[in-house]
Enzyme design. Structure first.
Site: not given
Length: 421
Positions: A218, A241, A215, A379, A138
């Site tokens: 997700q 999220k 990260d 993104c 991202h």
């Protein structure tokens, strides 16, 4: 008891029964109509919807507890502080972190990565050093490192991706070098749903003494995350999220690293004392939480994680995986539909194109049918360019989706084909 029977019993215990209809009923927004059609929400990778448990927790804080935290002696301030710090401990337990000292509240994954770049990065990187990411990232896990490289003279490198959307682990391994000072990769790709082999990535990096940032924006909504088992050094995710409020997120950082990092922002709550020429900074984790925090956001995030735990994270993951398999098969059978990213290990994200139809037009027609998907580069422009695309259509699933949502999506795509020929 036979081996087969024992295995079946163990599986039934490990994955509780998932009542999709009961779960769906706990999300008020899903009862509304869009353009006269029942809403089908397939944009959870951008921002998930929130259950009543979260909405009520935020409402209770706002109507019964609200005051500033940490600095007041009156009852409301004490209650607000307790609620805020209880949320921190919920996060700690959810991530299996060792201590709440390792849990920093931020605005979201983006701010968490910027914090690491501007605190740890500016203290540890110099000209000639390298940061290794991947083409799956991202923008929030690209741009802060670009800015850090521009300021320090370091170099940003990206490991390539295979045609099916999987990280080329052999290439990644070869790119680790004596100059690599940090590895920063997604746990799960937001654009393709690819689950990266993060345990192997951490192992390879640590064998060379290189810290790793993951990260997890997700990943946290779709699977159990144990930062101690992963052995990562930094882990970031966002509340919105994972069925929580916007404007709240978390940076997990190994305490030994966090203790050596200088504050990134200055102001209230990150200090113990202030003089004109010198200030004494607060203890961890408050040293990195300058200013009045998003208290209701933290409370809502805590409620969201407890809600997810009440459903059973593994049960949610199994339900979403079944939907992903169904949607993959149904869309693959549609003429002119091309699935982008077919990794063997994926989270509940399905990215696709349709011959002769721009993704934005797909999204517009589907919206007319009450179906919400995401269209664009998500993104994640480098991975779009890797596939020779400017954009894709993306359907992403959450705990509240069901097989009927998949069929509505399929019928909607048939209408797209009718409209555009």
């Amino acid at each position: 008891m036979s081996v087969e029977a024992a295995a079946a019993r163990a599986a039934s215990i490990a994955v509780p029964r998932f009542d999709a209809a009961a779960v769906r009923a706990q999300f008020p927004i899903l009862a509304r109509q869009i353009n006269g059609k029942p809403l089908v929400y397939l944009d959870s990778a951008a921002s998930s919807q929130r259950p009543l448990a979260v909405l009520r927790a935020v409402e209770h804080y706002e109507t019964a507890l609200h005051a500033n935290v940490h600095r007041g002696v009156h009852s409301l301030s004490q209650w607000a502080t307790d609620a805020f710090e209880q949320a921190r401990d919920i996060v700690r337990r959810h991530l299996h972190a060792r201590s709440t000292r390792e849990i920093v509240f931020v605005r979201g994954t983006t701010e968490a990565i910027n914090l690491v770049a501007n605190s740890w990065g500016r203290s540890n990187l110099k000209a000639g050093d390298e940061i290794l990411i991947s083409y799956l990232e991202h923008h929030a896990n690209i741009v802060p490192w670009q800015m850090l490289c521009q300021a320090s003279g370091a170099r940003l490198r990206a490991a390539p991706v295979r045609p099916n959307g999987e990280l080329d682990l052999d290439a990644f391994r070869a790119m680790l070098s004596a100059s690599t000072r940090l590895v920063a990769v997604a746990h799960v790709s937001n654009a393709l749903g690819t689950i990266l082999p993060v345990q192997e990535i951490v192992h390879l990096a640590h064998a060379r003494g290189i810290p790793v940032l993951l990260d997890g924006a997700q990943a946290v909504p779709h699977q159990s995350v144990d930062v101690q088992a992963l052995d990562c050094d930094f882990y970031a995710f966002s509340g919105h999220k994972v069925y929580g409020p916007t404007g709240i997120g978390v940076l997990y950082a190994r305490e030994s690293l966090l203790a050596a990092m200088p504050p990134w922002q200055g102001g209230g709550d990150m200090i113990l004392s202030v003089g004109i020429e010198h200030s004494t900074y607060n203890e961890l984790p408050w040293r990195f939480e300058a200013g009045t925090p998003n208290i209701s956001g933290a409370v809502g995030l805590g409620a969201a994680l407890e809600y997810l735990q009440s459903l059973g994270v593994e049960a949610v993951a199994a339900h979403e995986h079944a939907l992903l398999q169904l949607a993959t098969a149904r869309l693959a059978a549609l003429p002119g539909v091309r699935l982008i990213g077919t990794a063997s290990h994926k989270a509940a994200v399905l990215s696709f194109t349709m011959d002769g139809v721009h993704p934005h037009d797909i999204g517009t027609v589907l919206d007319s049918e009450g179906i919400a998907i995401r269209t664009g580069h998500h993104c994640a422009m480098p991975i779009m360019e890797r596939f020779g695309l400017a954009a894709t259509a993306r359907a992403s699933f959450g705990c509240y989706n069901n097989a009927e949502d998949v069929e509505r999506l399929v019928e909607g795509l048939k209408k797209v084909r009718q409209v555009f020929g």
